[in-house]
Design a protein around this motif. Structure first.
Motif, PDB file in Angstrom:
ATOM      1  N   SER A   1      39.427  35.069  45.407  1.00 44.84           N
ATOM      2  CA  SER A   1      38.926  36.353  44.908  1.00 44.84           C
ATOM      3  C   SER A   1      37.467  36.254  44.493  1.00 44.84           C
ATOM      4  CB  SER A   1      39.783  36.849  43.734  1.00 44.84           C
ATOM      5  OG  SER A   1      39.686  35.990  42.617  1.00 44.84           O
TER       6      SER A   1
ATOM      7  N   LEU B   1      37.827  43.507  40.929  1.00 50.53           N
ATOM      8  CA  LEU B   1      37.702  42.050  40.929  1.00 50.53           C
ATOM      9  C   LEU B   1      37.134  41.551  39.607  1.00 50.53           C
ATOM     10  CD1 LEU B   1      36.500  41.347  44.573  1.00 50.53           C
ATOM     11  CD2 LEU B   1      38.715  40.769  43.559  1.00 50.53           C
TER      12      LEU B   1
ATOM     13  N   VAL C   1      43.728  42.041  41.935  1.00 52.51           N
ATOM     14  CA  VAL C   1      43.083  41.482  43.128  1.00 52.51           C
ATOM     15  C   VAL C   1      43.540  42.266  44.360  1.00 52.51           C
ATOM     16  CG1 VAL C   1      42.895  39.475  44.636  1.00 52.51           C
ATOM     17  CG2 VAL C   1      42.806  39.171  42.153  1.00 52.51           C
TER      18      VAL C   1
END
Length: 253
Positions: free
Chosen positions: A223, A197, A178
């Motif tokens: 995220s 991601l 992330v």
């Protein structure tokens, strides 16, 4: 060896093409009745859930598995032609969103990355490890992440990951990826950020909501929100990305 069960919520027009291309180790099961949804997923030992975004109640199919400890680790893929639906699905509980064409084109890699059964012994060890304190090196990694030093956090979490043999190493890999995605956003690399991601999902999805004092549920939501915004915007507009969406890693007592 038993087939790996892939659950499809809804009867879709892309189902026959997908089924014809699936590997022999995978079995596609269609769910149309929402009754005892979680129980059926548990009994079938589902490894992946595909949700047809055309369903009027797609939110139910995407969100419900995340509400039960028995099924919260099952990755959910929302399939829709509409970008608005895909973005909404990421915020509603889906781990991955694809168009039907992307699903068909990427199914081998998708199943390889996400359709995994977490061994009960491994899951038990992971839950046990998650009750321990965050190691000093990882604490430093979180501090660097929260200071926006995303490149430096990568080195710290990678070192912690290398020196950890137990399943909790996936915690460090998830945060690392992330952070690298956020670093790519700052560099103006839309494609690289989205790639990282997507890669982090396979680790975030198997972690409990809190692991070694890290609020994984919040990290997951943050995220996914960043990913939804990346997928919504044109890659050419990456310099205008809303940096306020790059939230710090939250720690809980």
């Amino acid at each position: 060896m038993a087939d790996i069960i892939i659950v499809l919520a809804g009867e879709s027009d892309w189902q026959p093409k997908l089924a014809s291309q699936m590997q022999s180790t995978y079995q596609l099961k269609t769910y149309t009745d929402p009754t005892h949804y979680v129980t059926r997923l548990t009994d079938d030992h589902a490894a992946l859930i595909l949700v047809d975004g055309k369903l009027p109640d797609w939110r139910f199919w995407a969100t419900t598995p995340k509400t039960s400890p028995a099924t919260r680790r099952i990755p959910i893929v929302l399939v829709s032609e509409h970008a608005e639906t895909r973005s909404a699905a990421l915020l509603a509980g889906a781990d991955v969103t694809l168009t039907p064409a992307e699903l068909i084109a990427q199914f081998k890699q998708l199943f390889h990355d996400y359709a995994r059964m977490l061994d009960p012994a491994v899951a038990g060890q992971l839950d046990c490890d998650c009750r321990a304190a965050l190691p000093p090196l990882a604490v430093q990694g979180v501090e660097k992440f929260n200071a926006g030093e995303y490149y430096r956090q990568h080195d710290l979490f990678e070192e912690q990951w290398v020196h950890t043999e137990s399943p909790v190493r996936d915690l460090y890999r998830a945060i690392l990826q992330v952070g690298v995605a956020y670093y790519q956003i700052e560099r103006g690399n839309h494609r690289g950020a989205l790639k990282m991601l997507l890669r982090s999902v396979q680790w975030l999805s198997i972690l409990p909501d809190v692991c070694q004092g890290v609020d994984i549920r919040q990290l997951r939501e943050d995220s996914y929100r960043v990913r939804a915004e990346l997928e919504r915007m044109s890659p050419a507009d990456i310099s205008h990305f809303d940096r306020s969406l790059l939230k710090p890693v939250k720690r809980v007592p």
